[in-house]
Design a protein around this motif. Structure first.
Motif, short mmCIF file in Angstrom:
data_model
loop_
_atom_site.label_atom_id
_atom_site.label_comp_id
_atom_site.label_asym_id
_atom_site.label_seq_id
_atom_site.Cartn_x
_atom_site.Cartn_y
_atom_site.Cartn_z
N TYR A 127 0.80 -1.15 -0.22
CA TYR A 127 -0.08 -0.02 -0.04
C TYR A 127 0.24 1.33 0.44
CZ TYR A 127 -3.63 3.63 1.23
OH TYR A 127 -4.06 4.64 1.44
N VAL A 184 2.53 1.82 -3.55
CA VAL A 184 1.66 2.06 -4.14
C VAL A 184 1.37 3.65 -4.43
CG1 VAL A 184 -0.89 2.32 -5.58
CG2 VAL A 184 0.95 -0.08 -5.08
N GLN A 185 1.01 4.08 -3.18
CA GLN A 185 1.00 5.61 -2.39
C GLN A 185 1.93 6.77 -2.70
OE1 GLN A 185 -3.05 4.88 -2.81
NE2 GLN A 185 -2.93 6.74 -1.57
N ARG A 217 -5.88 5.12 -11.10
CA ARG A 217 -5.46 5.35 -9.21
C ARG A 217 -6.48 4.16 -8.27
NH1 ARG A 217 -6.08 10.20 -10.73
NH2 ARG A 217 -5.16 11.68 -11.06
N GLN A 274 -5.49 1.33 -6.44
CA GLN A 274 -5.61 0.71 -5.00
C GLN A 274 -6.65 -0.25 -5.16
OE1 GLN A 274 -6.76 4.87 -5.13
NE2 GLN A 274 -5.06 5.97 -3.93
N ARG A 275 -7.40 -0.66 -5.49
CA ARG A 275 -7.92 -1.65 -5.61
C ARG A 275 -8.18 -3.05 -4.34
NH1 ARG A 275 -9.58 -4.20 -11.21
NH2 ARG A 275 -7.77 -5.39 -10.46
N PHE A 328 -6.41 -2.55 -1.95
CA PHE A 328 -5.90 -2.04 -0.45
C PHE A 328 -7.79 -1.56 -0.19
CE2 PHE A 328 -2.60 -1.69 -2.69
CZ PHE A 328 -1.54 -2.27 -2.85
N ASP A 329 -9.13 -1.68 -0.73
CA ASP A 329 -9.98 -1.30 -0.55
C ASP A 329 -10.84 -2.68 0.66
OD1 ASP A 329 -10.69 0.30 -1.69
OD2 ASP A 329 -11.73 -0.32 -3.76
#
Length: 98
Positions: free
Chosen positions: A71, A74-75, A90, A94-95, A97-98
């Protein structure tokens, strides 16, 4: 264990086509340098580019430059490359980590 590339991805790798060059630029962190080469046309990164980059890493073709499963990594990558990313990019990154 490494993942195999699809036939289309392998063909792109062998022929060094634009999709491969895009994925390689992502992994080599060179997308910004490519944009500076032609300031009149700065194409955004696409989800297809990101997926191909992820597949190249999983197949062991390219060294890990973007840790898609971390995470924080990626951020940080999104923050450093936000001007080249679309909202869909984006969301795709981020998918997990949802």
């Amino acid at each position: 264990m490494t993942q195999q590339l699809t036939a289309a991805e392998l063909r792109s790798l062998i022929k060094q086509t634009a999709p491969y060059r895009n994925a390689h630029a992502i992994l080599a962190n060179e997308w910004g340098a490519r944009a500076q080469e032609n300031p009149l046309f700065q194409a955004p990164i696409t989800v297809a580019d990101l997926q191909f980059a992820k597949d190249l890493q999983a197949a062991g073709v390219s060294p890990v430059k973007l840790e898609f499963d971390d995470y924080g990594a990626v951020q940080r990558w999104i923050a450093a490359n936000q001007q080249y990313l679309t909202p869909n990019d984006r969301a795709w990154l981020q998918r997990p980590f949802d």
